[in-house]
Design a protein around this motif. Structure first.
Motif, PDB file in Angstrom:
ATOM      1  N   ALA A  35       0.770  -1.322  -0.382  1.00  0.00           N
ATOM      2  CA  ALA A  35       0.255   0.182  -0.019  1.00  0.00           C
ATOM      3  C   ALA A  35       0.938   1.247   0.121  1.00  0.00           C
ATOM      4  N   LEU A  36      -0.063   2.365  -0.028  1.00  0.00           N
ATOM      5  CA  LEU A  36       0.877   3.582  -0.911  1.00  0.00           C
ATOM      6  C   LEU A  36      -0.226   4.697   0.440  1.00  0.00           C
ATOM      7  N   LEU A  37       0.920   5.686   1.084  1.00  0.00           N
ATOM      8  CA  LEU A  37       0.771   6.589   2.118  1.00  0.00           C
ATOM      9  C   LEU A  37       0.890   7.350   1.564  1.00  0.00           C
ATOM     10  N   PRO A  38      -0.417   8.658   0.453  1.00  0.00           N
ATOM     11  CA  PRO A  38       0.884   9.921   0.416  1.00  0.00           C
ATOM     12  C   PRO A  38       0.765  10.749   1.711  1.00  0.00           C
ATOM     13  N   VAL A  39       1.725  10.938   1.319  1.00  0.00           N
ATOM     14  CA  VAL A  39       2.524  11.764   2.773  1.00  0.00           C
ATOM     15  C   VAL A  39       1.867  13.205   2.335  1.00  0.00           C
TER      16      VAL A  39
END
Length: 204
Positions: A35-39
């Motif tokens: 998964a990708l967590l936008p910062v």
């Protein structure tokens, strides 16, 4: 066409566990159970208690990231990595020019990087984001490199990834739409164009 990325990438279950109580965490599904967590600035402030700092100058090998990885933010990401490897990845391109940078933590310590590149004169597998994804355990697949294999090309900026996560889309969403369109067109005797290749930067 431009591309911008500032995100944490890790095993989806690791990120779900670590972010479930956060108000500003939006997870976007990738392939291979990552998964990708936008910062975002809001997320950084929620994690650290302070607004983020951004570099005034363009990133370079000595200062590889536009986002300043403060001790407080680094501590958070290192803590998350006790559950499994965690990468912070950053990229920005416009008109074919830009940079990539990445760093990986594992078992509470920085284990790889940071690595920066703006020349891209090395083999594709040694580009920063690709190399970091391999450190995370991304396996080779049908796509040209780990970047595309996970689906990091399907959105082009933070706003896109936030929408992707909020809508619960998969990394294959756009491919699924293309297949549906192709099936509809073939049903009326029309032949659509073939699939587009992934470009030099892992972006279609």
């Amino acid at each position: 066409m431009s591309y911008q990325l500032s995100a944490v990438v890790a095993d989806a279950e690791v990120l779900r566990e670590e972010t479930r109580d956060l108000d500003h965490a939006v997870l976007a599904a990738l392939r291979q159970d990552f998964a990708l967590l936008p910062v975002t600035p809001q997320l950084v402030e929620e994690l650290t208690g302070a607004p983020p700092d951004y570099a005034v100058e363009k990133p370079d090998p000595k200062h590889p990231f536009a986002l300043a990885l403060s001790p407080a933010l680094t501590e958070v990401l290192a803590r998350w990595s006790r559950r499994g490897p965690v990468a912070y990845v950053e990229a920005e391109f416009a008109g074919g020019l830009g940079y990539q940078a990445a760093v990986v933590w594992l078992q509470g310590e920085r284990s790889w990087g940071p690595l920066f590149d703006s020349a891209f004169d090395r083999p594709r597998g040694q580009w920063p984001v690709n190399a970091a994804l391999v450190e995370l355990g991304v396996e080779p697949g049908a796509w040209i490199d780990p970047f595309a294999e996970l689906g990091l090309h399907v959105e082009r900026d933070t706003a896109g990834w936030l929408a992707h996560g909020r809508r619960g889309l998969s990394a294959d969403y756009w491919d699924d739409l293309a297949e549906e369109w192709e099936e509809r067109q073939s049903g009326v005797g029309q032949q659509p164009d073939g699939p587009r290749s992934v470009g030099d930067w892992g972006i279609p």
